[in-house]
Write an enzyme that holds these catalytic residues in place. Sequence first.
Site, PDB file in Angstrom:
ATOM      1  N   HIS A 274     -13.311   3.855   8.398  1.00  0.00           N
ATOM      2  CA  HIS A 274     -12.606   2.662   7.887  1.00  0.00           C
ATOM      3  C   HIS A 274     -13.097   2.265   6.488  1.00  0.00           C
ATOM      4  O   HIS A 274     -13.618   1.179   6.303  1.00  0.00           O
ATOM      5  CB  HIS A 274     -12.755   1.477   8.864  1.00  0.00           C
ATOM      6  CG  HIS A 274     -11.681   0.446   8.681  1.00  0.00           C
ATOM      7  ND1 HIS A 274     -11.181  -0.314   9.715  1.00  0.00           N
ATOM      8  CD2 HIS A 274     -11.007   0.038   7.570  1.00  0.00           C
ATOM      9  CE1 HIS A 274     -10.255  -1.149   9.250  1.00  0.00           C
ATOM     10  NE2 HIS A 274     -10.139  -0.947   7.938  1.00  0.00           N
TER      11      HIS A 274
ATOM     12  N   ASP B 201      -8.539   7.174   8.843  1.00  0.00           N
ATOM     13  CA  ASP B 201      -9.505   6.193   8.335  1.00  0.00           C
ATOM     14  C   ASP B 201      -9.762   5.097   9.358  1.00  0.00           C
ATOM     15  O   ASP B 201     -10.754   4.382   9.255  1.00  0.00           O
ATOM     16  CB  ASP B 201      -8.953   5.561   7.050  1.00  0.00           C
ATOM     17  CG  ASP B 201      -9.918   4.578   6.394  1.00  0.00           C
ATOM     18  OD1 ASP B 201     -11.081   4.968   6.153  1.00  0.00           O
ATOM     19  OD2 ASP B 201      -9.531   3.419   6.133  1.00  0.00           O
TER      20      ASP B 201
ATOM     21  N   ALA C 237      -3.611   2.731   8.266  1.00  0.00           N
ATOM     22  CA  ALA C 237      -3.148   1.396   8.672  1.00  0.00           C
ATOM     23  C   ALA C 237      -4.107   0.798   9.705  1.00  0.00           C
ATOM     24  O   ALA C 237      -5.122   0.193   9.338  1.00  0.00           O
ATOM     25  CB  ALA C 237      -1.730   1.500   9.191  1.00  0.00           C
ATOM     26  N   ARG C 238      -3.790   0.988  10.961  1.00  0.00           N
ATOM     27  CA  ARG C 238      -4.678   0.566  12.045  1.00  0.00           C
ATOM     28  C   ARG C 238      -4.620   1.629  13.122  1.00  0.00           C
ATOM     29  O   ARG C 238      -3.568   2.253  13.349  1.00  0.00           O
ATOM     30  CB  ARG C 238      -4.235  -0.790  12.631  1.00  0.00           C
ATOM     31  CG  ARG C 238      -4.474  -1.990  11.716  1.00  0.00           C
ATOM     32  CD  ARG C 238      -5.952  -2.351  11.592  1.00  0.00           C
ATOM     33  NE  ARG C 238      -6.182  -3.534  10.780  1.00  0.00           N
ATOM     34  CZ  ARG C 238      -6.556  -3.529   9.497  1.00  0.00           C
ATOM     35  NH1 ARG C 238      -6.734  -2.386   8.871  1.00  0.00           N
ATOM     36  NH2 ARG C 238      -6.765  -4.654   8.853  1.00  0.00           N
TER      37      ARG C 238
ATOM     38  N   ILE D  16       0.844  -1.201   0.000  1.00  0.00           N
ATOM     39  CA  ILE D  16       0.000   0.000   0.000  1.00  0.00           C
ATOM     40  C   ILE D  16       0.880   1.252   0.000  1.00  0.00           C
ATOM     41  O   ILE D  16       0.644   2.190  -0.770  1.00  0.00           O
ATOM     42  CB  ILE D  16      -0.965  -0.010   1.209  1.00  0.00           C
ATOM     43  CG1 ILE D  16      -1.975  -1.164   1.059  1.00  0.00           C
ATOM     44  CG2 ILE D  16      -1.679   1.323   1.344  1.00  0.00           C
ATOM     45  CD1 ILE D  16      -2.873  -1.384   2.259  1.00  0.00           C
TER      46      ILE D  16
ATOM     47  N   GLU E 180     -12.266   0.483  17.248  1.00  0.00           N
ATOM     48  CA  GLU E 180     -13.411   0.647  16.324  1.00  0.00           C
ATOM     49  C   GLU E 180     -14.552  -0.286  16.704  1.00  0.00           C
ATOM     50  O   GLU E 180     -14.299  -1.401  17.135  1.00  0.00           O
ATOM     51  CB  GLU E 180     -12.979   0.304  14.894  1.00  0.00           C
ATOM     52  CG  GLU E 180     -12.032   1.309  14.303  1.00  0.00           C
ATOM     53  CD  GLU E 180     -11.564   0.897  12.908  1.00  0.00           C
ATOM     54  OE1 GLU E 180     -12.246   0.087  12.253  1.00  0.00           O
ATOM     55  OE2 GLU E 180     -10.514   1.379  12.499  1.00  0.00           O
TER      56      GLU E 180
ATOM     57  N   GLY F 190     -11.074   2.460   3.764  1.00  0.00           N
ATOM     58  CA  GLY F 190      -9.899   2.360   2.893  1.00  0.00           C
ATOM     59  C   GLY F 190     -10.087   1.478   1.673  1.00  0.00           C
ATOM     60  O   GLY F 190      -9.769   1.863   0.556  1.00  0.00           O
ATOM     61  N   SER F 191     -10.617   0.273   1.876  1.00  0.00           N
ATOM     62  CA  SER F 191     -10.716  -0.666   0.743  1.00  0.00           C
ATOM     63  C   SER F 191     -12.130  -0.744   0.181  1.00  0.00           C
ATOM     64  O   SER F 191     -12.433  -1.634  -0.611  1.00  0.00           O
ATOM     65  CB  SER F 191     -10.241  -2.059   1.176  1.00  0.00           C
ATOM     66  OG  SER F 191     -11.078  -2.565   2.195  1.00  0.00           O
TER      67      SER F 191
END
Length: 322
Positions: free
Chosen positions: A288, A265, A240-241, A161, A270, A290-291
């Site tokens: 969240h 993000d 990332a996280r 990424i 979470e 991202g994808s």
Amino acid sequence: MTSPRLRIAVTRALPEPVMDRFRALHDIWVNPDDRVLTPDELQAAASGADGLIVTAFDRFDAKAIAALAPHVRFVATYSVGNEHIDLDAARARGLAILSTPDVLSNAVAETAMLLMLGAARRAHEGDRMLYEGRWTGWTPTQLIGREITGKRLGILGMGRIGETIARRARGFDMTVHYHNRSRRPPEAEAGATYHATPDDLLAVSDVLVLAAPSSKATRRILDTTRIARLPASAIVVNIARGDLIDDDALIAALQSGHLASAGLDVFAGEPRLDPRYLALPNVYLQPHQGSSTIEARLAMGDILLSGIDAVMAGRTAVNRLV
Ligand code: NAP
């Protein structure tokens, strides 16, 4: 050649076209409720399955892996990052673990650019001004942001990424710096400057993007001391996280003005997030996402299906972690 029909338990509803592809090839049980299963429910789902398709929010620690019925051959996570799975325990149990590398890198890199731009250009404040009916017209002093063009981009964790983010950022004339534990080959660096320590990277990061996996080594890697190393008015982006960031430290730096802004993000704990973020004007937040593109979601399903095929046929799979 595709494997015979398998019994696969899917812990969350995936997009319909993905489910259709799964159902065409295998006998699928899917969690009827759109929520994370409890550990007991996860075991119950696995009890009639040859394998599981899970998400980053299903935890497979050593205890959960030991409790899996012997006929469970694989756990395929519809995500990248393995902080939720004990790979050593999986290896010891002979359980194959699959994930979805590469196919979501474009989506996540686009999110990184969105967050960079949103944070730099005060997108959240502009949105609110419009939606709350407070805009009184253009003024030369309204919501003055910063350009990312020509700035130094620091990527903490330049893997699949991170490398994609670097390519996108070069389109904005950004100069790319990065830190990994090991230096990437020249073709992956593509001119990026390697920094052997995170501290060295931070000192040159006008925009810092966190793109390393969550692990013992990266948890709260961005803390008060490290944030102090960032140049004044730097921008922090996290795709990332959430646990890579010490929230107290980041919020203090955003409040004090040492950092111009942040684009986030992902969040520790979470779906809860530190409520102080919601009160800050200089953050640009995404839940969240991202994808979350149709292109990535379809490809994530496909790469899991081919990985499952390979595992069952005893072939190697590019997306097999263990
Ligand atoms: P990747 O290809 O494995 O890249 C990770 C990079 O981080 C590697 O280059 C690795 O290099 C570096 N790294 C690992 N540990 C490090 C440490 N302790 N200090 C510094 N660098 C470290 O993974 P990816 O596909 O790029 O994905 C990266 C992460 O993005 C995932 O793990 C996941 O948490 C996150 N992600 C988020 C979303 C989202 O929706 N927001 C979606 C997908 C993935 P070295 O091993 O040499 O250190």
